[in-house]
Scaffold this motif. Structure first.
Motif, PDB file in Angstrom:
ATOM      1  N   ALA A   1       0.812  -1.212   0.000  1.00 21.12           N
ATOM      2  CA  ALA A   1       0.000   0.000   0.000  1.00 21.12           C
ATOM      3  C   ALA A   1       0.850   1.270   0.000  1.00 21.12           C
ATOM      4  CB  ALA A   1      -0.933   0.003   1.205  1.00 21.12           C
ATOM      5  N   ASP A   2       0.219   2.343  -0.467  1.00 21.65           N
ATOM      6  CA  ASP A   2       0.818   3.675  -0.355  1.00 21.65           C
ATOM      7  C   ASP A   2       0.536   4.280   1.013  1.00 21.65           C
ATOM      8  OD1 ASP A   2       1.750   4.102  -3.190  1.00 21.65           O
ATOM      9  OD2 ASP A   2      -0.376   3.712  -3.546  1.00 21.65           O
ATOM     10  N   ARG A   3      -0.714   4.162   1.460  1.00 13.88           N
ATOM     11  CA  ARG A   3      -1.105   4.702   2.753  1.00 13.88           C
ATOM     12  C   ARG A   3      -1.962   3.684   3.491  1.00 13.88           C
ATOM     13  NH1 ARG A   3      -4.319   8.583   3.251  1.00 13.88           N
ATOM     14  NH2 ARG A   3      -5.283   8.450   1.189  1.00 13.88           N
ATOM     15  N   ALA A   4      -2.097   3.907   4.822  1.00 20.10           N
ATOM     16  CA  ALA A   4      -2.833   2.945   5.631  1.00 20.10           C
ATOM     17  C   ALA A   4      -3.593   3.658   6.735  1.00 20.10           C
ATOM     18  CB  ALA A   4      -1.880   1.915   6.231  1.00 20.10           C
ATOM     19  N   TYR A   5      -4.700   3.027   7.130  1.00 17.70           N
ATOM     20  CA  TYR A   5      -5.481   3.463   8.277  1.00 17.70           C
ATOM     21  C   TYR A   5      -5.623   2.259   9.208  1.00 17.70           C
ATOM     22  CZ  TYR A   5      -6.989   7.479   5.455  1.00 17.70           C
ATOM     23  OH  TYR A   5      -7.015   8.620   4.677  1.00 17.70           O
ATOM     24  N   VAL A   6      -5.566   2.511  10.506  1.00 12.12           N
ATOM     25  CA  VAL A   6      -5.809   1.470  11.497  1.00 12.12           C
ATOM     26  C   VAL A   6      -7.176   1.720  12.107  1.00 12.12           C
ATOM     27  CG1 VAL A   6      -5.033   0.371  13.631  1.00 12.12           C
ATOM     28  CG2 VAL A   6      -3.349   1.194  11.956  1.00 12.12           C
TER      29      VAL A   6
ATOM     30  N   GLU B   1       5.334   4.139   7.295  1.00 13.38           N
ATOM     31  CA  GLU B   1       5.379   4.677   8.653  1.00 13.38           C
ATOM     32  C   GLU B   1       4.456   3.891   9.584  1.00 13.38           C
ATOM     33  OE1 GLU B   1       4.359   8.750   8.239  1.00 13.38           O
ATOM     34  OE2 GLU B   1       6.222   9.300   7.209  1.00 13.38           O
ATOM     35  N   VAL B   2       3.272   3.558   9.094  1.00 13.66           N
ATOM     36  CA  VAL B   2       2.339   2.775   9.901  1.00 13.66           C
ATOM     37  C   VAL B   2       2.936   1.419  10.225  1.00 13.66           C
ATOM     38  CG1 VAL B   2       0.066   1.649   9.895  1.00 13.66           C
ATOM     39  CG2 VAL B   2       0.312   4.002   9.049  1.00 13.66           C
ATOM     40  N   ARG B   3       3.635   0.839   9.262  1.00 11.86           N
ATOM     41  CA  ARG B   3       4.248  -0.484   9.455  1.00 11.86           C
ATOM     42  C   ARG B   3       5.282  -0.471  10.572  1.00 11.86           C
ATOM     43  NH1 ARG B   3       5.727  -1.391   4.347  1.00 11.86           N
ATOM     44  NH2 ARG B   3       7.911  -0.862   4.612  1.00 11.86           N
ATOM     45  N   GLU B   4       5.916   0.679  10.820  1.00  6.55           N
ATOM     46  CA  GLU B   4       6.940   0.773  11.857  1.00  6.55           C
ATOM     47  C   GLU B   4       6.388   1.239  13.194  1.00  6.55           C
ATOM     48  OE1 GLU B   4       9.983  -0.325  11.344  1.00  6.55           O
ATOM     49  OE2 GLU B   4       9.363  -0.830   9.289  1.00  6.55           O
ATOM     50  N   ASN B   5       5.108   1.594  13.249  1.00  5.95           N
ATOM     51  CA  ASN B   5       4.533   2.070  14.488  1.00  5.95           C
ATOM     52  C   ASN B   5       4.514   0.948  15.531  1.00  5.95           C
ATOM     53  OD1 ASN B   5       1.962   2.416  16.318  1.00  5.95           O
ATOM     54  ND2 ASN B   5       2.460   4.468  15.560  1.00  5.95           N
ATOM     55  N   PRO B   6       5.013   1.197  16.740  1.00  9.62           N
ATOM     56  CA  PRO B   6       5.092   0.118  17.743  1.00  9.62           C
ATOM     57  C   PRO B   6       3.739  -0.528  18.043  1.00  9.62           C
ATOM     58  CG  PRO B   6       6.419   2.006  18.424  1.00  9.62           C
ATOM     59  CD  PRO B   6       5.645   2.443  17.213  1.00  9.62           C
ATOM     60  N   MET B   7       2.677   0.261  18.076  1.00  7.79           N
ATOM     61  CA  MET B   7       1.357  -0.306  18.332  1.00  7.79           C
ATOM     62  C   MET B   7       0.952  -1.283  17.237  1.00  7.79           C
ATOM     63  SD  MET B   7      -2.094   0.015  17.249  1.00  7.79           S
ATOM     64  CE  MET B   7      -2.433   1.699  16.731  1.00  7.79           C
ATOM     65  N   VAL B   8       1.230  -0.917  15.990  1.00  6.55           N
ATOM     66  CA  VAL B   8       0.883  -1.785  14.867  1.00  6.55           C
ATOM     67  C   VAL B   8       1.746  -3.041  14.882  1.00  6.55           C
ATOM     68  CG1 VAL B   8       0.847  -1.954  12.350  1.00  6.55           C
ATOM     69  CG2 VAL B   8       0.031   0.122  13.474  1.00  6.55           C
ATOM     70  N   VAL B   9       3.031  -2.874  15.160  1.00  4.34           N
ATOM     71  CA  VAL B   9       3.932  -4.036  15.220  1.00  4.34           C
ATOM     72  C   VAL B   9       3.443  -5.024  16.268  1.00  4.34           C
ATOM     73  CG1 VAL B   9       6.262  -4.790  15.805  1.00  4.34           C
ATOM     74  CG2 VAL B   9       5.929  -2.767  14.368  1.00  4.34           C
ATOM     75  N   GLN B  10       3.099  -4.525  17.439  1.00  8.83           N
ATOM     76  CA  GLN B  10       2.675  -5.404  18.518  1.00  8.83           C
ATOM     77  C   GLN B  10       1.322  -6.055  18.238  1.00  8.83           C
ATOM     78  OE1 GLN B  10       2.335  -3.487  22.324  1.00  8.83           O
ATOM     79  NE2 GLN B  10       1.966  -5.382  23.437  1.00  8.83           N
ATOM     80  N   ALA B  11       0.386  -5.268  17.723  1.00  7.16           N
ATOM     81  CA  ALA B  11      -0.980  -5.768  17.574  1.00  7.16           C
ATOM     82  C   ALA B  11      -1.203  -6.581  16.309  1.00  7.16           C
ATOM     83  CB  ALA B  11      -1.964  -4.600  17.612  1.00  7.16           C
TER      84      ALA B  11
ATOM     85  N   ILE C   1     -11.062   5.258  13.495  1.00 10.69           N
ATOM     86  CA  ILE C   1      -9.692   5.353  12.994  1.00 10.69           C
ATOM     87  C   ILE C   1      -8.804   5.834  14.132  1.00 10.69           C
ATOM     88  CG2 ILE C   1      -8.145   6.512  11.377  1.00 10.69           C
ATOM     89  CD1 ILE C   1     -10.014   4.633   9.948  1.00 10.69           C
ATOM     90  N   VAL C   2      -7.768   5.045  14.452  1.00  8.53           N
ATOM     91  CA  VAL C   2      -6.878   5.414  15.554  1.00  8.53           C
ATOM     92  C   VAL C   2      -5.479   5.784  15.068  1.00  8.53           C
ATOM     93  CG1 VAL C   2      -8.156   4.016  17.218  1.00  8.53           C
ATOM     94  CG2 VAL C   2      -6.224   2.993  15.984  1.00  8.53           C
ATOM     95  N   LEU C   3      -5.200   5.518  13.796  1.00 10.01           N
ATOM     96  CA  LEU C   3      -3.889   5.833  13.249  1.00 10.01           C
ATOM     97  C   LEU C   3      -4.004   5.886  11.736  1.00 10.01           C
ATOM     98  CD1 LEU C   3      -0.779   6.140  13.870  1.00 10.01           C
ATOM     99  CD2 LEU C   3      -0.593   3.684  13.451  1.00 10.01           C
ATOM    100  N   GLU C   4      -3.297   6.812  11.121  1.00 12.17           N
ATOM    101  CA  GLU C   4      -3.248   6.877   9.669  1.00 12.17           C
ATOM    102  C   GLU C   4      -1.916   7.461   9.251  1.00 12.17           C
ATOM    103  OE1 GLU C   4      -5.374  10.498   7.873  1.00 12.17           O
ATOM    104  OE2 GLU C   4      -6.516  10.118   9.724  1.00 12.17           O
ATOM    105  N   GLY C   5      -1.547   7.178   7.994  1.00 11.40           N
ATOM    106  CA  GLY C   5      -0.305   7.734   7.487  1.00 11.40           C
ATOM    107  C   GLY C   5       0.238   6.926   6.332  1.00 11.40           C
ATOM    108  N   ALA C   6       1.436   7.263   5.907  1.00 12.57           N
ATOM    109  CA  ALA C   6       2.110   6.473   4.879  1.00 12.57           C
ATOM    110  C   ALA C   6       2.255   5.039   5.369  1.00 12.57           C
ATOM    111  CB  ALA C   6       3.476   7.071   4.571  1.00 12.57           C
TER     112      ALA C   6
END
Length: 247
Positions: A206-211, A225-235, A217-222
Motif C-alpha cells: 500500500a501507499d497509505r494505511a489506516y488502522v 510509517e504505519v508499518r513501523e509504528n510500535p502499536m501496529v507491530v505489537q498488535a 480510525i486510531v492511526l493513519e499515514g504512509a
C-alpha cells in the motif's frame, strides 16, 4: 483514476453502531489498506461504500459526487466495484459466464470489442483461467475462484476497486500470486481500497494505511510509517498475526 472521499461516516446494524465517524481518503492511483482486528468494522466499511449498507450519517463521494446511500447497482455504475470476502462466484455458471456478469455495470454500453480486449487482459493477468473458461466455476480450486472473483471485478472497468480479504483461505503460494496481481494493478494506476488479513504484505504493497479499532480510525499515514509504528507491530505484525484467520 478516481478520488474516493469518506467523511464522518456512521454505520450500524439495528440499535448497534459499528462505524463511529470514519473519515478517510483514497486518492487517484493509490492503494490504501485498512488494518484492524476481527470486528473492527472493516467489511462494514467496504459494504457501505459499495452501497450494500446505508450509512446513518456522513458522506461518501467519488470525484466530488455523493454516492453514500445510493443502491449498490447505482454505485457500481459509477465505477466503485467490490470484490467481496468469500469470493461470491456463481458455481453453477461457467468461468466465462462469471466474467461476463462482471461487465453488467460498465459505463461503455458493454461494447463487444472493449469486452473482448478486457477479457484477454484478465486471462493474461490470471493464466489459470484461460483453459477453464468453459468449465463450471464451482469446480475451480479456492485460489482459482479468488482469481475469478478478482477478474470478474476488473471486467467492470472499475474506477475504484474495493478488495475484501483477497487472500483469505489461500496457501502461501496462491497468496503471493494474488498479491503479485494486485501489485500489477497498482502499477497500472488503478485506485484500490484493500482490506487484508495479511497485514505485513498489505502494508508493504500500500501507499497509505489506516488502522481501524472498534469502528474508529486510531492511526493513519504512509504505509511504511504505519508499518513501523510500535502499536501496529505489537498488535498486527507480531508472531502469528499473519496466519490464515478471518480478521
Amino acid at each position: 483514476m478516481s478520488d474516493l472521499q469518506i467523511a464522518d461516516l456512521v454505520v450500524g446494524y439495528g440499535a448497534a453502531s459499528v462505524l463511529h465517524g470514519i473519515s478517510l481518503a483514497v486518492r487517484p492511483g493509490e492503494v490504501v489498506t485498512i488494518v484492524g482486528a476481527n470486528g473492527a468494522g472493516k467489511t462494514t466499511l467496504l459494504k457501505t461504500v459499495a452501497g450494500l449498507l446505508a450509512p446513518r450519517g456522513g458522506r461518501i463521494a467519488l470525484d466530488g459526487l455523493s454516492i453514500g446511500g445510493r443502491p449498490a447497482y447505482a454505485v457500481a455504475r459509477q465505477g466503485v466495484i467490490l470484490v467481496p470476502e468469500g469470493r461470491a462466484i456463481f458455481g453453477d455458471q461457467t468461468v466465462r459466464d462469471n466474467l461476463m456478469l462482471g461487465t453488467l455495470p460498465r459505463r461503455d454500453g458493454r461494447d463487444p470489442a472493449g469486452i473482448a480486449r478486457d477479457l484477454e487482459e484478465q486471462l493474461c493477468l490470471f493464466p489459470a483461467l484461460r483453459e477453464r473458461l468453459d468449465q463450471l466455476a464451482g469446480g475451480l480450486s479456492g485460489g482459482q475462484q479468488q482469481m475469478l472473483a478478482l477478474a470478474r471485478g476488473l471486467m467492470a472497468r472499475p474506477r475504484v476497486l474495493l478488495l475484501d480479504e483477497p487472500s483469505l483461505g489461500l496457501s502461501p503460494v496462491l497468496t503471493r500470486q494474488i498479491f503479485d496481481a494486485i501489485g500489477r494493478l497498482k502499477a497500472a494506476g488503478l485506485t484500490i481500497l484493500l482490506i487484508e488479513q495479511m497485514a505485513a504484505q498489505a502494508l508493504a504493497l500500500a501507499d497509505r494505511a489506516y488502522v481501524l479499532e472498534r469502528g474508529r480510525i486510531v492511526l493513519e499515514g504512509a504505509a511504511a510509517e504505519v508499518r513501523e509504528n510500535p502499536m501496529v507491530v505489537q498488535a498486527y505484525l507480531g508472531h502469528g498475526h499473519d496466519s490464515q484467520e478471518t480478521p
